[in-house]
Motif scaffolding. Structure first.
Motif, PDB file in Angstrom:
ATOM      1  N   PRO A 110       0.821  -1.206   0.000  1.00  0.00           N
ATOM      2  CA  PRO A 110       0.000   0.000   0.000  1.00  0.00           C
ATOM      3  C   PRO A 110       0.856   1.257   0.000  1.00  0.00           C
ATOM      4  CG  PRO A 110       0.115  -0.882   2.203  1.00  0.00           C
ATOM      5  CD  PRO A 110       0.877  -1.843   1.318  1.00  0.00           C
ATOM      6  N   VAL A 111       0.210   2.402  -0.156  1.00  0.00           N
ATOM      7  CA  VAL A 111       0.911   3.679  -0.165  1.00  0.00           C
ATOM      8  C   VAL A 111       0.991   4.218   1.256  1.00  0.00           C
ATOM      9  CG1 VAL A 111       0.825   6.072  -0.984  1.00  0.00           C
ATOM     10  CG2 VAL A 111       0.143   4.202  -2.496  1.00  0.00           C
ATOM     11  N   GLY A 112       2.155   4.729   1.641  1.00  0.00           N
ATOM     12  CA  GLY A 112       2.300   5.392   2.931  1.00  0.00           C
ATOM     13  C   GLY A 112       1.949   4.503   4.093  1.00  0.00           C
ATOM     14  N   GLY A 113       1.199   5.075   5.050  1.00  0.00           N
ATOM     15  CA  GLY A 113       0.870   4.353   6.275  1.00  0.00           C
ATOM     16  C   GLY A 113      -0.483   3.697   6.247  1.00  0.00           C
ATOM     17  N   VAL A 114      -1.009   3.414   5.067  1.00  0.00           N
ATOM     18  CA  VAL A 114      -2.341   2.809   4.969  1.00  0.00           C
ATOM     19  C   VAL A 114      -2.258   1.325   5.308  1.00  0.00           C
ATOM     20  CG1 VAL A 114      -4.280   2.336   3.441  1.00  0.00           C
ATOM     21  CG2 VAL A 114      -3.040   4.482   3.227  1.00  0.00           C
ATOM     22  N   HIS A 115      -2.976   0.937   6.339  1.00  0.00           N
ATOM     23  CA  HIS A 115      -2.964  -0.470   6.755  1.00  0.00           C
ATOM     24  C   HIS A 115      -4.364  -1.056   6.872  1.00  0.00           C
ATOM     25  CE1 HIS A 115       1.318  -0.198   7.622  1.00  0.00           C
ATOM     26  NE2 HIS A 115       1.085   0.881   8.350  1.00  0.00           N
ATOM     27  N   SER A 116      -5.287  -0.294   7.436  1.00  0.00           N
ATOM     28  CA  SER A 116      -6.629  -0.793   7.737  1.00  0.00           C
ATOM     29  C   SER A 116      -7.626  -0.302   6.699  1.00  0.00           C
ATOM     30  CB  SER A 116      -7.051  -0.327   9.136  1.00  0.00           C
ATOM     31  OG  SER A 116      -6.141  -0.805  10.111  1.00  0.00           O
ATOM     32  N   PRO A 117      -8.798  -0.941   6.623  1.00  0.00           N
ATOM     33  CA  PRO A 117      -9.790  -0.571   5.616  1.00  0.00           C
ATOM     34  C   PRO A 117     -10.272   0.874   5.761  1.00  0.00           C
ATOM     35  CG  PRO A 117     -10.320  -2.686   6.618  1.00  0.00           C
ATOM     36  CD  PRO A 117      -9.222  -2.105   7.431  1.00  0.00           C
ATOM     37  N   ILE A 118     -10.586   1.477   4.621  1.00  0.00           N
ATOM     38  CA  ILE A 118     -11.197   2.810   4.588  1.00  0.00           C
ATOM     39  C   ILE A 118     -12.426   2.718   3.697  1.00  0.00           C
ATOM     40  CG2 ILE A 118     -10.929   5.242   3.987  1.00  0.00           C
ATOM     41  CD1 ILE A 118      -7.910   4.907   4.318  1.00  0.00           C
ATOM     42  N   SER A 119     -13.598   3.012   4.263  1.00  0.00           N
ATOM     43  CA  SER A 119     -14.842   3.004   3.496  1.00  0.00           C
ATOM     44  C   SER A 119     -15.279   4.432   3.195  1.00  0.00           C
ATOM     45  CB  SER A 119     -15.966   2.305   4.271  1.00  0.00           C
ATOM     46  OG  SER A 119     -15.833   0.908   4.234  1.00  0.00           O
ATOM     47  N   VAL A 120     -15.618   4.684   1.948  1.00  0.00           N
ATOM     48  CA  VAL A 120     -16.237   5.951   1.568  1.00  0.00           C
ATOM     49  C   VAL A 120     -17.725   5.687   1.383  1.00  0.00           C
ATOM     50  CG1 VAL A 120     -16.338   7.803  -0.144  1.00  0.00           C
ATOM     51  CG2 VAL A 120     -14.129   6.763   0.448  1.00  0.00           C
ATOM     52  N   ARG A 156     -29.497  11.712   5.793  1.00  0.00           N
ATOM     53  CA  ARG A 156     -29.669  10.868   6.974  1.00  0.00           C
ATOM     54  C   ARG A 156     -29.225   9.437   6.694  1.00  0.00           C
ATOM     55  NH1 ARG A 156     -34.905  11.857   8.204  1.00  0.00           N
ATOM     56  NH2 ARG A 156     -34.178  13.701   9.353  1.00  0.00           N
ATOM     57  N   ALA A 157     -29.545   8.922   5.508  1.00  0.00           N
ATOM     58  CA  ALA A 157     -29.144   7.562   5.156  1.00  0.00           C
ATOM     59  C   ALA A 157     -27.628   7.431   5.097  1.00  0.00           C
ATOM     60  CB  ALA A 157     -29.767   7.167   3.818  1.00  0.00           C
ATOM     61  N   VAL A 158     -26.961   8.418   4.492  1.00  0.00           N
ATOM     62  CA  VAL A 158     -25.495   8.399   4.405  1.00  0.00           C
ATOM     63  C   VAL A 158     -24.876   8.425   5.799  1.00  0.00           C
ATOM     64  CG1 VAL A 158     -23.471   9.750   3.723  1.00  0.00           C
ATOM     65  CG2 VAL A 158     -25.340   9.389   2.103  1.00  0.00           C
ATOM     66  N   ALA A 159     -25.353   9.339   6.645  1.00  0.00           N
ATOM     67  CA  ALA A 159     -24.781   9.472   7.980  1.00  0.00           C
ATOM     68  C   ALA A 159     -25.014   8.225   8.822  1.00  0.00           C
ATOM     69  CB  ALA A 159     -25.371  10.701   8.669  1.00  0.00           C
ATOM     70  N   GLU A 160     -26.244   7.724   8.819  1.00  0.00           N
ATOM     71  CA  GLU A 160     -26.565   6.559   9.638  1.00  0.00           C
ATOM     72  C   GLU A 160     -25.816   5.318   9.148  1.00  0.00           C
ATOM     73  OE1 GLU A 160     -28.349   4.264  12.653  1.00  0.00           O
ATOM     74  OE2 GLU A 160     -28.103   6.427  12.405  1.00  0.00           O
ATOM     75  N   PHE A 161     -25.778   5.126   7.822  1.00  0.00           N
ATOM     76  CA  PHE A 161     -25.066   3.964   7.296  1.00  0.00           C
ATOM     77  C   PHE A 161     -23.580   4.062   7.624  1.00  0.00           C
ATOM     78  CE2 PHE A 161     -23.091   1.104   4.319  1.00  0.00           C
ATOM     79  CZ  PHE A 161     -24.004   0.063   4.189  1.00  0.00           C
ATOM     80  N   ARG A 164     -23.082   2.919  11.171  1.00  0.00           N
ATOM     81  CA  ARG A 164     -23.273   1.468  11.267  1.00  0.00           C
ATOM     82  C   ARG A 164     -22.102   0.720  10.641  1.00  0.00           C
ATOM     83  NH1 ARG A 164     -28.837  -0.390  12.115  1.00  0.00           N
ATOM     84  NH2 ARG A 164     -30.088   1.411  12.734  1.00  0.00           N
ATOM     85  N   GLN A 165     -21.601   1.238   9.508  1.00  0.00           N
ATOM     86  CA  GLN A 165     -20.426   0.637   8.875  1.00  0.00           C
ATOM     87  C   GLN A 165     -19.222   0.715   9.809  1.00  0.00           C
ATOM     88  OE1 GLN A 165     -20.263  -1.061   6.158  1.00  0.00           O
ATOM     89  NE2 GLN A 165     -18.377  -0.708   5.013  1.00  0.00           N
ATOM     90  N   ALA A 166     -19.068   1.845  10.484  1.00  0.00           N
ATOM     91  CA  ALA A 166     -17.957   2.004  11.427  1.00  0.00           C
ATOM     92  C   ALA A 166     -18.077   1.020  12.588  1.00  0.00           C
ATOM     93  CB  ALA A 166     -17.916   3.441  11.947  1.00  0.00           C
ATOM     94  N   GLU A 167     -19.288   0.772  13.053  1.00  0.00           N
ATOM     95  CA  GLU A 167     -19.491  -0.224  14.117  1.00  0.00           C
ATOM     96  C   GLU A 167     -19.044  -1.601  13.655  1.00  0.00           C
ATOM     97  OE1 GLU A 167     -23.281   1.488  16.699  1.00  0.00           O
ATOM     98  OE2 GLU A 167     -23.657   0.286  14.905  1.00  0.00           O
ATOM     99  N   ARG A 168     -19.404  -1.964  12.411  1.00  0.00           N
ATOM    100  CA  ARG A 168     -19.022  -3.282  11.883  1.00  0.00           C
ATOM    101  C   ARG A 168     -17.513  -3.407  11.722  1.00  0.00           C
ATOM    102  NH1 ARG A 168     -23.933  -2.553   8.821  1.00  0.00           N
ATOM    103  NH2 ARG A 168     -22.785  -1.442   7.193  1.00  0.00           N
ATOM    104  N   ALA A 223      -5.343   3.679  10.971  1.00  0.00           N
ATOM    105  CA  ALA A 223      -6.535   3.161  11.639  1.00  0.00           C
ATOM    106  C   ALA A 223      -7.689   3.061  10.650  1.00  0.00           C
ATOM    107  CB  ALA A 223      -6.914   4.073  12.798  1.00  0.00           C
ATOM    108  N   PRO A 224      -8.621   2.116  10.861  1.00  0.00           N
ATOM    109  CA  PRO A 224      -9.778   2.007   9.963  1.00  0.00           C
ATOM    110  C   PRO A 224     -10.668   3.248  10.058  1.00  0.00           C
ATOM    111  CG  PRO A 224     -10.019   0.554  11.856  1.00  0.00           C
ATOM    112  CD  PRO A 224      -8.645   1.096  11.916  1.00  0.00           C
ATOM    113  N   MET A 225     -11.207   3.665   8.906  1.00  0.00           N
ATOM    114  CA  MET A 225     -12.022   4.870   8.851  1.00  0.00           C
ATOM    115  C   MET A 225     -13.225   4.663   7.941  1.00  0.00           C
ATOM    116  SD  MET A 225      -9.351   8.072   8.627  1.00  0.00           S
ATOM    117  CE  MET A 225      -8.421   7.446   7.230  1.00  0.00           C
TER     118      MET A 225
END
Length: 359
Positions: A110-120, A156-161, A164-168, A223-225
């Motif tokens: 990976p590039v730089g310090g990227v180790h954990s998943p990042i969801s957009v 609201r859907a974007v924020a709530e999802f 929830r994604q961060a919890e998972r 860290a995962p984000m």
């Protein structure tokens, strides 16, 4: 949502070849599941022939059955042509959220310090896409205008999802829109992010302006984000985040539709690879089917059918384990082709399911 029916949307060039690879993995002799796979031809030629009617029919089928698997398609550049089918699909299905997750691929640096998943997690509709545009005046006095809109329910859907994604993922919610410059328009998403943070107090929350988000991604701690975003911001962010992991081959894209009651249960999911049609690779049996195969696995994993969930897990693990053990296509530094890589995923998936069934 009918977990045993996946609507297959055919595409163009290498996109279609990779779709066929993923469909091979979904066959009954691999999964031990009888899946219905109705097909719709979304190739550019057929979209032109039908005036995009086939796209509307495909969207209706996904909305009815709940699951769709889409190949990459060509978007013509000319004005007055059929355009991209994605906007039609998103609107007709009722999609509100698009999720793209960058993650480590075994053996890929990976590039730089990227180790954990990042969801957009971005808006699927509205914002800059589908905006009304026009020009007035002539010469140096010509002025271009555009009207954009976002909706509270989509924010609201974007924020709530995202929370929830961060919890998972065990991740923090990070980033956000440029709400200081646009408190009325972009501030609507920030308001919903803050409200979601109050509902999910155990999820770390670090709001940032979009420009700071780009800058801080490059120097992240690994860290995962999860990053909630407006439609166009999220589109651009995805194009940065996914390559940070050294390749977009391990990244599927999910369109998620919800009922008006909330985001507890999606009403429809459409999965695709995050890459395009790669015309230079067409017909050479060298393109990497990994993202399309993972897209198919993601569909099964998101259902409430336990046997489908198990099949999705088996496909995903088989795919990543194959790469980890050196079964790779040329883009990942290997010598396997589309067919041989898929063959190996099928072999490993069968073995996993047979072993699990015997336990």
């Amino acid at each position: 949502m009918n977990a045993r029916t996946i609507v297959v949307l055919e595409g163009d060039q290498t996109g279609q070849e990779l779709l066929e690879a993923a469909v091979r993995v979904l066959q009954p002799d691999v999964l031990g599941l009888e899946l219905e796979l109705p097909r719709f031809d979304l190739s550019l030629e057929h979209r032109r022939e039908t005036g995009n009617q086939v796209v509307h029919e495909a969207a209706h089928s996904i909305a009815s059955h709940g699951l769709g698997l889409k190949a990459a398609t060509i978007t013509p550049e000319g004005r007055g042509d059929v355009g991209s089918p994605n906007r039609i699909l998103r609107e007709d299905i009722g999609g509100k959220v698009i999720v793209r997750t960058g993650r480590r691929i075994p053996g890929v640096l990976p590039v730089g310090g990227v180790h954990s998943p990042i969801s957009v997690v971005r808006m699927a509709v509205g914002d800059a896409y589908g905006a009304k545009e026009w020009r007035e005046g002539d010469g140096d006095h010509e002025v271009a205008f555009r009207t954009e809109r976002i909706e509270r329910s989509v924010c609201r859907a974007v924020a709530e999802f995202a929370f929830r994604q961060a919890e998972r993922m065990g991740a923090k919610v990070f980033g956000g829109p440029k709400y200081t410059v646009s408190p009325v328009y972009e501030g609507m998403l920030k308001e919903e992010m803050d409200a979601a943070a109050q509902r999910h107090v155990d999820v770390p929350y670090e709001p940032q302006l979009i420009d700071a988000t780009f800058a801080l991604l490059i120097s992240s701690s690994g860290a995962p984000m999860v990053i909630p975003a407006l439609n166009r911001d999220g589109d651009i962010l995805s194009d940065l985040v996914l390559p940070l992991f050294g390749s977009i081959a391990g990244s599927e894209s999910l369109l998620v539709a919800f009922s008006d009651e909330g985001v507890d249960r999606p009403t429809a999911l459409m999965a695709e690879a995050a890459h395009g049609t790669a015309p230079a690779l067409q017909g050479k049996d060298v393109a990497n089917p990994m993202a399309m195969i993972l897209a198919a696995a993601a569909l099964l994993a998101h259902t409430e059918d336990e046997q489908c969930q198990e099949a999705g897990r088996a496909i995903r693990e088989a795919t990543l384990e194959a790469v980890a053990e050196g079964i790779r296509t040329a883009d990942l530094g290997g010598h396997h082709g589309t067919t041989s890589f898929t063959d190996e995923v099928i072999r490993r998936t069968r073995t996993k399911l047979e072993v699990w069934a015997s336990l």
